[in-house]
Design a protein around this motif. Structure first.
Motif, short mmCIF file in Angstrom:
data_model
loop_
_atom_site.label_atom_id
_atom_site.label_comp_id
_atom_site.label_asym_id
_atom_site.label_seq_id
_atom_site.Cartn_x
_atom_site.Cartn_y
_atom_site.Cartn_z
N PHE A 95 41.34 44.83 56.26
CA PHE A 95 41.99 45.12 55.00
C PHE A 95 41.64 44.05 53.96
O PHE A 95 41.28 44.36 52.83
CB PHE A 95 43.51 45.20 55.19
N PHE A 96 41.74 42.79 54.36
CA PHE A 96 41.44 41.70 53.43
C PHE A 96 39.99 41.75 52.96
O PHE A 96 39.71 41.62 51.78
CB PHE A 96 41.74 40.34 54.08
N GLU A 97 39.07 41.96 53.88
CA GLU A 97 37.65 42.03 53.51
C GLU A 97 37.38 43.22 52.60
O GLU A 97 36.61 43.12 51.65
CB GLU A 97 36.77 42.08 54.76
N ALA A 98 38.03 44.36 52.85
CA ALA A 98 37.86 45.53 51.98
C ALA A 98 38.41 45.23 50.59
O ALA A 98 37.81 45.61 49.57
CB ALA A 98 38.55 46.75 52.58
N PHE A 99 39.54 44.53 50.52
CA PHE A 99 40.11 44.14 49.23
C PHE A 99 39.13 43.23 48.46
O PHE A 99 38.91 43.43 47.27
CB PHE A 99 41.45 43.43 49.42
N MET A 100 38.55 42.26 49.16
CA MET A 100 37.61 41.35 48.51
C MET A 100 36.38 42.11 48.00
O MET A 100 35.90 41.86 46.89
CB MET A 100 37.21 40.21 49.45
N ARG A 101 35.87 43.03 48.80
CA ARG A 101 34.72 43.83 48.34
C ARG A 101 35.09 44.64 47.10
O ARG A 101 34.31 44.72 46.15
CB ARG A 101 34.22 44.76 49.46
N LEU A 102 36.27 45.23 47.10
CA LEU A 102 36.72 46.02 45.96
C LEU A 102 36.88 45.14 44.72
O LEU A 102 36.45 45.51 43.62
CB LEU A 102 38.06 46.70 46.31
N LEU A 103 37.44 43.97 44.89
CA LEU A 103 37.60 43.03 43.79
C LEU A 103 36.25 42.66 43.19
O LEU A 103 36.05 42.69 41.97
CB LEU A 103 38.34 41.78 44.27
N LEU A 104 35.30 42.32 44.04
CA LEU A 104 33.97 41.93 43.56
C LEU A 104 33.23 43.11 42.93
O LEU A 104 32.47 42.94 41.98
CB LEU A 104 33.16 41.32 44.70
N ARG A 133 38.76 42.60 29.31
CA ARG A 133 39.83 41.61 29.16
C ARG A 133 39.94 40.80 30.45
O ARG A 133 39.73 41.34 31.54
CB ARG A 133 41.17 42.30 28.92
N PRO A 134 40.33 39.53 30.36
CA PRO A 134 40.59 38.79 31.59
C PRO A 134 41.88 39.33 32.22
O PRO A 134 42.87 39.53 31.52
CB PRO A 134 40.75 37.34 31.12
N MET A 135 41.84 39.59 33.50
CA MET A 135 43.00 40.12 34.22
C MET A 135 43.29 39.21 35.41
O MET A 135 42.40 38.90 36.19
CB MET A 135 42.71 41.53 34.74
N TYR A 136 44.54 38.77 35.54
CA TYR A 136 44.93 38.05 36.74
C TYR A 136 45.05 39.08 37.86
O TYR A 136 45.70 40.11 37.70
CB TYR A 136 46.27 37.34 36.56
N LEU A 137 44.42 38.81 38.98
CA LEU A 137 44.45 39.72 40.12
C LEU A 137 44.96 38.95 41.33
O LEU A 137 44.40 37.93 41.71
CB LEU A 137 43.04 40.26 40.40
N ARG A 138 46.04 39.42 41.90
CA ARG A 138 46.64 38.75 43.04
C ARG A 138 46.90 39.75 44.15
O ARG A 138 47.25 40.90 43.89
CB ARG A 138 47.98 38.11 42.66
N LEU A 139 46.77 39.32 45.38
CA LEU A 139 47.15 40.09 46.54
C LEU A 139 48.17 39.26 47.30
O LEU A 139 47.92 38.10 47.62
CB LEU A 139 45.93 40.36 47.43
#
Length: 192
Positions: free
Chosen positions: A154-163, A177-183
């Motif tokens: 799940f974490f790795e999929a989230f990181m791929r999606l973020l990138l 726009r700059p967006m703060y993204l947190r998990l």
């Protein structure tokens, strides 16, 4: 941030000196400003942060020493030096405490403490931001049962999606726009 399944594009921040450079509140504010607003001088940052130019210059030199920022020679003149964030891996991972010497573990703890303070400030402002600009504020909460392997996937999929869906400031198209993204993910059955 975990280092167990780091991808080739990720970077493990396991050098205690580099980690210590980021475990300082003013340096974190400077990096955030440079990341969101772009290049600045020591004087500009000092005015924004309520600090003397000598103080901001010192902290900028520390960030430069460890490769987090760089001078912009073509904009710098005389004593006025312009700074920008240095190109860096976008997936920076932290070591687990056991990967650091015992004397370096407090640096990792301080890094996490400062990060938590930043996250709490962001979360406290969320209701106000949502009232002003609901199209740009999203949140999601959930509870799911996962094995260790499923949680890592799940974490790795989230990181791929973020990138995949974000880019550095220098590559952002007009209107970005700059967006703060947190998990936020943690065990719900922790006795603490």
């Amino acid at each position: 941030m975990t280092d167990e399944a780091a991808t080739p594009e990720s970077f493990l921040l396991d050098d205690p000196a580099r980690l210590k450079a980021l475990a300082h509140p003013m340096r974190r504010l400077m990096l955030r400003h440079l990341g969101v607003h772009g290049p600045a001088t020591s004087t500009t940052l000092g005015e924004l942060l309520g600090a003397k130019t000598g103080t901001t210059s010192y902290h900028l030199r520390q960030l430069e020493k460890y490769g987090f920022i760089e001078e912009i020679p073509e904009r710098s003149t005389g004593r006025e030096r312009w700074w920008r964030k240095a190109p860096a891996p976008r997936d920076m991972r932290l070591p687990t405490p056991d990967r650091l010497a015992p004397e370096d573990r407090p640096i990792l703890a301080e890094f996490h403490r400062l990060g938590l303070e930043e996250d709490l400030r962001l979360l406290e402002g969320l209701p106000h931001l949502y009232e002003r600009d609901p199209e740009h504020v999203k949140s999601s909460r959930g509870l799911g049962w996962m094995t260790d392997e499923e949680f890592e996937a799940f974490f790795e999929a989230f990181m791929r999606l973020l990138l995949q869906h974000s880019r550095p400031r220098t590559e952002a198209p007009p209107g970005a726009r700059p967006m703060y993204l947190r998990l936020y993910a943690f065990p719900a059955d922790d006795p603490e």
